[in-house]
Design an enzyme around this catalytic site. Structure first.
Site, mmCIF file in Angstrom:
data_model
loop_
_atom_site.group_PDB
_atom_site.id
_atom_site.type_symbol
_atom_site.label_atom_id
_atom_site.label_comp_id
_atom_site.label_asym_id
_atom_site.label_seq_id
_atom_site.Cartn_x
_atom_site.Cartn_y
_atom_site.Cartn_z
ATOM 1 N N SER A 154 -24.395 -37.574 11.240
ATOM 2 C CA SER A 154 -25.770 -37.374 10.776
ATOM 3 C C SER A 154 -25.847 -37.580 9.267
ATOM 4 C CB SER A 154 -26.233 -35.929 11.057
ATOM 5 O OG SER A 154 -26.023 -35.547 12.398
ATOM 6 N N HIS B 166 -22.543 -36.063 7.548
ATOM 7 C CA HIS B 166 -21.758 -35.019 8.206
ATOM 8 C C HIS B 166 -21.291 -35.542 9.563
ATOM 9 C CE1 HIS B 166 -20.392 -30.989 9.092
ATOM 10 N NE2 HIS B 166 -20.917 -31.132 10.305
ATOM 11 N N ASP C 270 -24.926 -28.053 5.338
ATOM 12 C CA ASP C 270 -25.145 -28.982 6.464
ATOM 13 C C ASP C 270 -26.441 -28.660 7.212
ATOM 14 O OD1 ASP C 270 -22.631 -30.109 5.851
ATOM 15 O OD2 ASP C 270 -21.616 -28.698 7.169
ATOM 16 N N ASN D 113 -26.287 -36.371 2.206
ATOM 17 C CA ASN D 113 -24.931 -36.090 2.675
ATOM 18 C C ASN D 113 -24.743 -36.730 4.041
ATOM 19 O OD1 ASN D 113 -22.329 -34.831 2.731
ATOM 20 N ND2 ASN D 113 -23.150 -33.280 4.125
#
Ligand code: GRF
Length: 220
Positions: free
Chosen positions: A139, A112, A148, A110
């Site tokens: 990040s 973020h 997250d 992911n």
């Protein structure tokens, strides 16, 4: 030559990170193939980027499922249909359940828009401005069950300027995202990146801190 890494990208919105990844593949800077782009939002503008690049798309609308588990199960089924090696969350705005995140442990990334662990969740740019800090960023992390909260691979830092608005700051962060996401995916595609007992291993070494993009040479 080994086969390109088989990716499925999940989006909900604009898909500008998706676009950056598509571009990196087209420029042969990323040995990967996006087998499909899946959106939970039928109106996600990012679906157009996929169409333009000839990538198959699928809409799995969470609103048509009775609960999160049913949605996650359908999503997992669709992803696994493509013999997917890496799931790339690119602005995917649904929380994923623990069975789903466990299934893709070590093979789901992911991006973020903050310097994690600061500002998990939404409205990161507004919160960074309100906090009156001088630095913000983005990040890339492995996805775990904590929102997250997975181990961070690489971060890019950007300054917060005195006259910044949410929009100007968001764009500066996005420009950094377009650099670090394709790079992290490339490391994974090259077999240089792994999740080992909850820690990031890159080039055979366990990271004690996320890679700082500004300190990386452009050839890494
Ligand atoms: C980006 O800021 C990303 O960090 C976050 O959602 C946003 C997606 O933007 N996860 P886009 O859809 O890639 O343009």
């Amino acid at each position: 030559m080994s086969e390109p890494l088989r990716i499925v990208a999940l989006i909900s919105g604009n898909g500008s990170n998706l676009q950056a990844i598509i571009k990196a593949i087209q420029q042969e800077a990323l040995p990967a193939k996006i087998c499909a782009v899946i959106s939970n939002n039928p109106h996600a503008p990012g679906l157009e980027h996929a169409h333009a690049a000839g990538i198959p798309t699928q809409v799995i609308d969470h609103k048509t499922f009775p609960d999160r588990l049913a949605f996650d199960t359908a999503l997992q089924h669709a992803i696994d249909h493509f013999a997917t090696q890496l799931v790339v969350l690119a602005g995917f705005m649904r929380i994923l359940g623990p069975a789903f995140t466990a299934h893709y442990e070590g093979r789901m990334l992911n991006i973020h828009p903050s310097l994690l662990p600061a500002f998990t969740g939404l409205n990161t740019h507004q919160r960074a401005l309100e906090a009156k800090i001088k630095e913000h960023g983005a990040s890339v992390h492995f996805v775990t069950r904590e929102l997250d909260g997975g181990p961070v691979i690489i971060q890019a830092r950007v300054p917060i300027l005195d006259n910044d608005t949410i929009q100007t700051l968001a764009q500066r962060v996005l420009n950094a995202e377009y650099c670090i996401y394709p790079l992290a995916i490339r490391w994974f595609a090259e077999g240089r990146l792994r999740l080992v007992q909850g820690k990031v291993m890159r080039d055979g070494l366990l990271l004690t801190a996320p890679v700082n993009y500004q300190h990386e040479s452009s050839t890494s």
